[in-house]
Design an enzyme around this catalytic site. Structure first.
Site, PDB file in Angstrom:
ATOM      1  N   CYS A 381       0.832  -1.196   0.000  1.00  0.00           N
ATOM      2  CA  CYS A 381       0.000   0.000   0.000  1.00  0.00           C
ATOM      3  C   CYS A 381       0.871   1.252   0.000  1.00  0.00           C
ATOM      4  CB  CYS A 381      -0.988  -0.050   1.160  1.00  0.00           C
ATOM      5  SG  CYS A 381      -2.507   0.839   0.776  1.00  0.00           S
ATOM      6  N   HIS A 507      -3.399  -5.197   0.439  1.00  0.00           N
ATOM      7  CA  HIS A 507      -2.806  -5.693   1.690  1.00  0.00           C
ATOM      8  C   HIS A 507      -2.791  -7.222   1.726  1.00  0.00           C
ATOM      9  CE1 HIS A 507      -2.489  -1.932   4.032  1.00  0.00           C
ATOM     10  NE2 HIS A 507      -3.467  -1.535   3.244  1.00  0.00           N
ATOM     11  N   GLU A 509      -1.204  -9.132   3.609  1.00  0.00           N
ATOM     12  CA  GLU A 509      -1.027  -9.702   4.955  1.00  0.00           C
ATOM     13  C   GLU A 509      -2.319 -10.237   5.566  1.00  0.00           C
ATOM     14  OE1 GLU A 509      -0.781  -6.515   4.167  1.00  0.00           O
ATOM     15  OE2 GLU A 509      -1.424  -5.147   5.747  1.00  0.00           O
TER      16      GLU A 509
HETATM   17  N1  GLN Z   1      -2.150   6.609   2.749  1.00  0.00           N
HETATM   18  C1  GLN Z   1      -2.215   5.845   1.554  1.00  0.00           C
HETATM   19  C2  GLN Z   1      -3.552   5.934   0.870  1.00  0.00           C
HETATM   20  O1  GLN Z   1      -4.510   6.312   1.479  1.00  0.00           O
HETATM   21  C3  GLN Z   1      -1.851   4.406   1.813  1.00  0.00           C
HETATM   22  C4  GLN Z   1      -2.853   3.682   2.638  1.00  0.00           C
HETATM   23  C5  GLN Z   1      -2.324   2.404   3.196  1.00  0.00           C
HETATM   24  O2  GLN Z   1      -1.115   2.175   3.198  1.00  0.00           O
HETATM   25  N2  GLN Z   1      -3.172   1.555   3.717  1.00  0.00           N
HETATM   26  O3  GLN Z   1      -3.667   5.598  -0.284  1.00  0.00           O
END
Ligand code: GLN
Length: 531
Positions: A381, A507, A509
């Protein structure tokens, strides 16, 4: 008739109530039962999505896009069933629902009260999990500690469920600490007795007591607790320290935990088949050697803030037969001159998800170090976004490359708002959340890792790779290896020629399991081992 198990905690928090509930779920599953689990959290936020990780640890995202308590991650990892939006309820959500109904006139003129309206709302949520799944057993954990003012409506609701479904179909498990006084070498049962008394005062007589302790409970103490807390003596179950979380089911089963639960619920215990779990424990036990993975975050003092990432790294280790030593590195520490020294002896680098400015330059620095020194890198992310920014700055020469999240004025916003995220939208529950499909490019690391070309992964973000820069980035050498099926959204990038440099907008994970490591974590550890 479905069976309802309630898990409460007494005296102090942090007793491993969630692990106890999750481990019990696994044990009952191994006896052939279908288990659903849920967590009721007494705080007033609608969900933990808007809370600081310092308050609450990580936000666990379900397949259907609910932002939930981290205990749900334990449930998924132990029970290996996907949870959904019915798996986590907070006081905030209860009141939100009730007040909306009230404004819609649904209470037909009655006075809306904690009893019965709040408790009914909680009960219907508990019953809903039963109705929306084919589970035989519903395990419900109540957050907080018995005696908290804010837990009272929840305890009243579960008391009522107990009455409604009957004694044979409901079971109350209470988790408390067995205090050990070092100076006198004595075990103290009074806190447990007081906590049970408190619970009984609320109309709930626990059937099973799970006692958090370092070692075994001797017979005398067990009998004493049984006598004064009014439970059968084999219903006093020690919850002992284990070297790794995943030993918890086996440790609890030494006291015949799930067999006793079946007996108390008048269910056939069946034959427990834990062979898959035990094979995984064998893999844990037979690990040798270690790899060091640097986890670059901004809440590294609180490991719970990255719980699923840390667990997934360990899962990757189990599958590769190696210990994973996580080096927790504060991103801001990489903003000074000694960044290279901090990163120099790592076998792999992981930049997890994150929000906000603090530490971002350090994360970008980590991505650069990994790229330039051929260190395996997994960016998740925000970790993917920082990798793209780094590449644009250094390889494309866009010195001001950034994300709109950190610099709205930049001429090179490599990462920008997704179209539907612009404007004045509220903060809570409005990100791109939950599972979306992703198409994987041929010949990519991703294709090799997953062994397929279509995947589903969970998301939680507002920003995304800016398509304006797609051509330039690809022309410079970074490869886009995952996109939404319509090709519109970039979901993954890689750097060809590097041993393992992967950034994913999703994600991974959340989908990793101790007995089935997520492919990207498995491959990260494999790459870290061979570099
Ligand atoms: N802050 C970034 C976004 O909103 C990444 C979000 C995250 O890593 N979950 O896109």
């Amino acid at each position: 008739m479905k069976k309802y198990i309630f898990v409460t905690g007494g005296v102090i928090s942090g007793l491993g109530k969630g692990i106890t509930a999750a481990a019990l779920g696994r044990l009952l599953k191994s006896r052939g039962y279908k288990v659903a689990s849920q967590k009721l959290d007494p705080y007033l936020n609608i969900d933990p999505g808007t809370m600081s990780p310092y308050q609450h640890g990580e936000v666990f995202v379900t397949e259907d896009g609910a932002e939930t308590d981290l205990d749900l991650g334990h449930y998924e990892r132990f029970i290996d069933e996907n949870l959904n939006q019915y798996s986590n309820l907070t006081t905030g959500k209860v009141y939100w629902n009730i007040l909306n109904k009230e404004r819609n006139g649904e209470y037909l003129g009655s006075t809306v009260q904690v009893i019965p309206h709040v408790t009914n709302e909680i009960k219907s949520f508990i019953y809903n999990v039963g109705k929306t799944s084919d589970a035989d057993i519903i395990i419900t954990e109540i957050g907080g500690t018995v005696g908290d003012i804010e837990s009272q409506p929840f305890l009243e609701a579960i008391r009522q469920v107990g009455i409604e479904v009957g004694r044979e179909n409901s079971l109350f498990i209470h988790v408390t600490p067995l205090l050990h006084v070092k100076s006198s070498g004595e075990y103290k049962t009074k806190p447990t007795q007081h906590s049970v008394k408190e619970l009984r005062g609320l109309g709930i007589a626990p059937n099973i007591l799970v006692l958090r302790t370092e070692g075994d409970i001797d017979e005398e103490i067990r009998e004493k607790i049984a006598m004064f807390c009014n439970v059968k003596s084999d219903c006093v179950i020690p919850n002992k320290d284990v070297p790794e979380l995943y030993y918890a089911p086996v440790m609890l089963e030494e006291s015949r935990f799930s067999e006793i639960v079946c007996r108390e619920l008048n269910m056939e215990p069946g034959v427990s088949d834990m062979h898959e779990w035990n094979e995984m424990l064998d893999r844990i036990e037979s690990r040798s050697g270690s790899v060091t993975i640097g986890l670059i975050g901004k809440y590294t003092k609180l490991h719970d803030a990255y719980l699923s990432v840390a667990e997934a790294l360990h899962h990757g280790g189990y599958e590769n037969g190696v210990n994973v030593d996580i080096r927790w590195i504060e991103a801001e520490d990489l903003e000074g001159d000694d960044a290279d020294a901090i990163l120099s002896d790592l076998d792999g680098i992981l930049v997890p998800g994150g929000f906000g400015n603090r530490g971002v330059e350090g994360k970008i620095r980590a991505a650069r170090y990994a790229r330039e020194h051929n260190i395996p890198y997994l960016g998740i992310c925000l970790g993917m976004q920082t990798a793209v920014i780094e590449y644009a700055r250094d390889v494309l020469g866009y010195e001001d490359a950034n994300s709109a999240e950190f610099n709205e004025q930049s001429a090179h916003k490599l990462i920008d708002f997704m179209p539907d995220q612009r404007g004045n939208i509220p903060k809570g529950g409005t990100m791109r959340l939950g599972a979306y499909p992703c198409s994987i490019a041929e010949g990519s690391i991703l294709e090799k890792a997953y062994g397929k070309k279509e995947i589903q992964e969970r998301h939680r973000h507002r920003y995304e790779f800016n398509n304006e820069f797609r051509e330039a980035v690809e022309a410079a050498g970074m490869r886009i290896t995952g996109t939404s099926p319509d090709g519109r959204l970039v979901e993954a990038v890689e750097i060809p020629g590097h041993p393992f440099f992967v950034g994913v907008q999703y994600h991974p994970e959340f989908k990793s399991r101790p007995n089935a490591a997520h492919p990207l974590f498995r491959e990260l550890i494999r790459a870290a081992l061979s570099e």
